[in-house]
Write a protein that holds these residues in place. Sequence first.
Motif, mmCIF file in Angstrom:
data_model
loop_
_atom_site.group_PDB
_atom_site.id
_atom_site.type_symbol
_atom_site.label_atom_id
_atom_site.label_comp_id
_atom_site.label_asym_id
_atom_site.label_seq_id
_atom_site.Cartn_x
_atom_site.Cartn_y
_atom_site.Cartn_z
ATOM 1 N N MET A 77 0.961 -1.083 0.146
ATOM 2 C CA MET A 77 0.126 0.268 -0.495
ATOM 3 C C MET A 77 1.344 0.979 0.277
ATOM 4 O O MET A 77 1.951 2.113 0.972
ATOM 5 C CB MET A 77 -0.851 -0.142 1.447
ATOM 6 N N LEU A 78 0.381 2.188 -1.006
ATOM 7 C CA LEU A 78 1.310 3.405 -0.781
ATOM 8 C C LEU A 78 0.260 4.904 -0.738
ATOM 9 O O LEU A 78 -0.968 4.673 -1.018
ATOM 10 C CB LEU A 78 1.849 3.549 -2.282
ATOM 11 N N THR A 79 0.555 5.069 0.539
ATOM 12 C CA THR A 79 -0.260 6.586 0.230
ATOM 13 C C THR A 79 0.474 7.314 0.558
ATOM 14 O O THR A 79 1.634 8.100 0.229
ATOM 15 C CB THR A 79 -0.897 6.896 2.083
ATOM 16 N N ILE A 80 -0.825 8.441 -0.652
ATOM 17 C CA ILE A 80 -0.183 9.788 -1.200
ATOM 18 C C ILE A 80 -0.792 10.966 -0.082
ATOM 19 O O ILE A 80 -1.801 11.528 -0.727
ATOM 20 C CB ILE A 80 -0.115 10.272 -2.639
ATOM 21 N N ALA A 81 0.234 12.001 0.381
ATOM 22 C CA ALA A 81 -0.421 13.068 1.668
ATOM 23 C C ALA A 81 0.676 14.058 1.234
ATOM 24 O O ALA A 81 1.497 14.521 1.163
ATOM 25 C CB ALA A 81 -0.319 12.510 2.634
ATOM 26 N N ASP A 82 -0.842 14.924 1.345
ATOM 27 C CA ASP A 82 -0.112 16.769 0.607
ATOM 28 C C ASP A 82 -1.259 18.151 0.913
ATOM 29 O O ASP A 82 -2.456 17.309 1.174
ATOM 30 C CB ASP A 82 0.913 16.592 0.211
ATOM 31 N N ALA A 83 -0.966 18.945 0.403
ATOM 32 C CA ALA A 83 -2.072 20.270 0.971
ATOM 33 C C ALA A 83 -3.546 19.450 -0.238
ATOM 34 O O ALA A 83 -2.643 19.258 -1.375
ATOM 35 C CB ALA A 83 -1.104 21.030 1.270
ATOM 36 N N PRO A 84 -3.762 20.079 -0.403
ATOM 37 C CA PRO A 84 -5.268 20.513 -1.283
ATOM 38 C C PRO A 84 -4.421 20.865 -2.793
ATOM 39 O O PRO A 84 -3.572 21.923 -2.374
ATOM 40 C CB PRO A 84 -6.251 21.217 -1.061
ATOM 41 N N GLY A 85 -4.823 20.553 -4.100
ATOM 42 C CA GLY A 85 -4.330 21.455 -5.284
ATOM 43 C C GLY A 85 -2.261 21.010 -5.878
ATOM 44 O O GLY A 85 -2.415 21.416 -6.486
#
Length: 150
Positions: free
Chosen positions: A1-9
């Motif tokens: 599983m890979l999660t990609i996270a950060d601010a919107p846009g």
Amino acid sequence: MLTIADAPGVGKTALMVHAAHLLRRRFPDGQLFAELHGTRDRPRNPDEVLGHFLLALGVAEHSLPRRTGERVDRYRTLLADRRVLVVLDDAANERPVRPLVPSGARCACLVTSRSRLAALEGARRLDLPELDGVDSLRLPDPPGLRPSPA
């Protein structure tokens, strides 16, 4: 599983969709996609998503399990011997993701979120840096989105 996270846009969804297209040959049994609406007032219920996934996997509507736990069991049983990529976009937190993670060793799961989802066991995390204007102009256009020559 890979999660990609950060601010919107910053392009989490675009990156995930692009990666899913690049990976599709590794998952010949299919891809499942769900928009979880984690940033909206009413996020999608995992039970609803499981119902859609089970229908996509060939379970007849009249045979859908009623309880969430039973849906999770059927879903994971169906994926146990398949190679399927599960793509979950815009998760609010770990809770709605857990029941949607496939159990099959040959399956994979990509998840986007504005939060890091640090409590997802075994997940690799990719935090996207925000690009300034110069760096963002250096990125190639994704396939299919290039302007046609005039």
